[in-house]
Design an enzyme around this catalytic site. Structure first.
Site, PDB file in Angstrom:
ATOM      1  N   ASP A  55       0.836  -1.208   0.000  1.00  0.00           N
ATOM      2  CA  ASP A  55       0.000   0.000   0.000  1.00  0.00           C
ATOM      3  C   ASP A  55       0.871   1.260   0.000  1.00  0.00           C
ATOM      4  OD1 ASP A  55      -1.868   1.993   0.570  1.00  0.00           O
ATOM      5  OD2 ASP A  55      -2.201   1.337   2.645  1.00  0.00           O
ATOM      6  N   HIS A  90      -3.658   4.182   6.843  1.00  0.00           N
ATOM      7  CA  HIS A  90      -2.624   3.755   5.891  1.00  0.00           C
ATOM      8  C   HIS A  90      -1.225   4.067   6.432  1.00  0.00           C
ATOM      9  CE1 HIS A  90      -5.585   3.070   2.658  1.00  0.00           C
ATOM     10  NE2 HIS A  90      -6.206   4.111   3.184  1.00  0.00           N
TER      11      HIS A  90
END
Length: 618
Positions: free
Chosen positions: A224, A398
């Site tokens: 990610d 994130h």
């Protein structure tokens, strides 16, 4: 299909750029060969959303995630953007199974659209994502038959060519998993969305398992990249919980808190803080109501029915005992908070004593719409609190740059492919990998549709690629025709519409009256009477000439467009959509003319130009 592998090349039959290689042609190293493992994305590269990654070997395809992208303001009226599934449709003879990393819409939102077009053997999803998918599929008839198998970090999927294992990660939703995919050519670690939080809410990441995977020396890491430009470690979710609890304790009147419905842990923390402070919860916004309902059924959110306020009970409850939880933290025009700020919400009317909290940070591109909402809230006299350097009202789900370094050091891959992010984010993640000591030639920054070849533990960039286009979904239409509709909407928004109404008698092949032009969003009619009159005259003259001989309705419409469009562009430098309307009836035209004349007389006592036209038509 004419060939077993019609969409990809092999040693003996490779269609490349219109040239067909034969058995004598030497095979290039980066040419796809039989026995290769192929890695490619149909969505998620160069964008934040519609994540969809495919791992293909022989007659099997392992798909990881199937999401949507929420459209920006420039995509007028479009509900979702999904990947182009054309490649998977062509590969319908191959066995396909879908693995879901977690339950956010950019990872599961495309599933109904995929299942309508592509044969999927089974969907493997963690517990919370499975519940969200079942709810989603229940709204689409005929899709409930696809088996959805619940997985956790101890699960294993074994097919003829793939072995898939899992490890726990931390994200802003329960049951978030990373994936380890083992193929005949090597192993791939796919992180899904992740962060590292040393004091997490919910299940912790399995650092031991990640380190063990690193000891096994996986070939490829796909990680990610969303927060690749953020320098420091993200703050803990528990710090946000403490901040919200402090605000609850200090607020003397009604509290309205907006956050992402998909951030289940945050929603739970807000509810827990409210209950600790003796407040009851009122939930507004369809997505928020769905998430709270599912989370309660699964035990993630613990709240009694007596502690939830209905809209009717809200008005009867003292303000200091109320916490309103709603959607709209990104300024979405139809979300609950936007309607509250605009004074159009059915049940909530702002008071100067209200405190409004944004437990979120702006998604890039949304800052302007959020600021408009905040301005309206301030105008009502409410106190508005949002994330700043002074408040810990939000933390991301994130990984930041430092957390990405930690993942790279734990997994220790030989090759690296940044995923899930705009091109800038992918390049920033690439640099982070270089900083940790990875050779630049072992890092692959790709676009949707690019193919990487994993061959005997070596990763290569293929000279072949698949279609990686966007499909615009309007309603439940997944045909791609919405793309053409979108083009018309842009023309309408920029240049407007001109309708040309003509009455003909097809039996006698003649025009019954001069054309009537109606404009919407093109020019201001009152100031453009001369332009409209001239346009009517030019179209009428062209049609008179055209109908001297037998003609068709299609030819009449083409005649109108080819005459009017150049004239309007020459006069106004704009290209409106021109719509010819043909009335093939003398009686119908007379009735329309009478109605128009009567309408004009009711508006103006003097004879209008249209009444004169009516007399001319007679």
């Amino acid at each position: 299909m004419n060939r077993k592998r019609s969409s990809m090349p092999n040693k003996s039959n490779h269609h490349q750029g219109g040239h067909l290689t034969n058995k004598k042609t030497p095979v290039r190293k980066n040419q796809v060969q039989k026995g290769d493992t192929l890695i490619y994305a149909l969505g998620g590269l160069g964008e934040v959303g519609k994540n969809m990654y495919c791992y293909e070997y022989e007659n099997e395809i392992c798909i990881v995630d199937c999401g949507v992208l929420f459209p920006g303001d420039e995509l007028l009226g479009v509900d979702y953007v999904i990947p182009d599934y054309h490649h998977l449709i062509r590969m319908n003879k191959k066995r396909k199974f879908l693995v879901i990393t977690h339950g956010h819409e950019d990872h599961i939102g495309g599933i109904p659209f995929l299942l309508k077009q592509v044969q999927i053997d089974a969907i493997y999803a963690p517990r919370f994502a499975k519940a969200l998918i079942l709810k989603k599929l229940s709204e689409h008839k005929g899709l409930e038959k696809v088996p959805i198998i619940e997985i956790d970090e101890d699960s294993s999927i074994k097919t003829r060519y793939f072995t898939v294992g899992f490890f726990n990660t931390i994200h802003s939703i329960p049951d978030s998993l990373g994936v380890l995919i083992t193929t005949p050519n090597g192993s791939i670690v796919h992180t899904g969305d992740f962060k590292f939080d040393l004091t997490p809410v919910g299940t912790n990441a399995n650092y031991q398992k990640m380190a063990y995977i690193g000891v096994m020396q996986p070939d490829v890491l796909m990680a990610d990249s969303t927060n690749a430009g953020v320098e420091e470690f993200s703050i803990s979710e528990k710090d946000v919980a403490n901040e919200i609890l402090e605000i609850m304790r200090n607020a003397k009147h009604r509290l309205i808190i907006a956050t992402f419905a998909s951030n289940v842990y945050r929603v739970n923390q807000i509810i827990e803080a409210a209950l600790k402070c003796g407040r009851k919860i009122a939930v507004f916004g369809r997505s928020m109501e769905n998430v709270v309902d599912i989370a309660r059924k699964m035990g993630v959110i613990k709240i009694k029915n007596s502690q939830i306020l209905s809209p009717e009970e809200l008005s009867r409850t003292p303000d200091n005992e109320v916490c309103i939880l709603c959607t709209g933290s990104q300024g979405e025009p139809l979300a609950a908070l936007s309607r509250i700020a605009s004074g159009t919400h059915r049940h909530i009317h702002l008071k100067p004593s209200d405190t409004v909290v944004f437990s979120s940070s702006p998604i890039p591109g949304n800052a302007s719409s959020i600021n408009k909402i905040i301005d309206k809230l301030f105008r009502s006299g409410a106190t508005v609190l949002s994330k700043s350097v002074l408040t810990n009202l939000h933390t991301t789900g994130h990984a930041s740059k430092e957390e990405q370094k930690l993942m790279l050091q734990l997994i220790k891959p030989h090759y690296f492919m940044p995923i899930h992010g705009e091109y800038k984010m992918l390049m920033q993640h690439r640099q982070t990998a270089i900083d940790t000591g990875m050779p630049p030639e072992n890092i692959f920054v790709c676009a949707n549709g690019d193919i990487l070849i994993l061959r005997n533990h070596e990763l290569l960039q293929s000279d072949w690629r698949y279609q990686g286009d966007d499909i615009y979904v309007d309603g439940n239409d997944i045909s791609g025709l919405s793309t053409a509709v979108l083009k018309d909407r842009r023309i309408l928004a920029d240049n407007g519409l001109v309708a040309v109404i003509i009455a003909i008698d097809s039996k006698e092949n003649k025009i019954l009256s001069r054309p009537v032009i109606v404009s919407r969003g093109f020019v201001f009619i009152k100031d453009s009477q001369a332009l409209i009159k001239e346009a009517e005259f030019i179209v009428g003259a062209s049609l008179q000439e055209k109908m001297k001989e037998k003609t068709t309705f299609s030819e009449i419409k083409n005649c109108i467009r080819s005459t009017l469009e150049p004239f309007l562009y020459k006069k106004t430098h704009r290209n409106p959509i021109v719509i010819p309307v043909i009335l093939n009836s003398k009686q119908t035209m007379e009735e329309i003319t009478k109605k128009r004349a009567a309408h004009d007389r009711s508006k103006r006592p003097i004879h209008s130009r249209r009444e004169n036209n009516h007399r001319e038509a007679k």
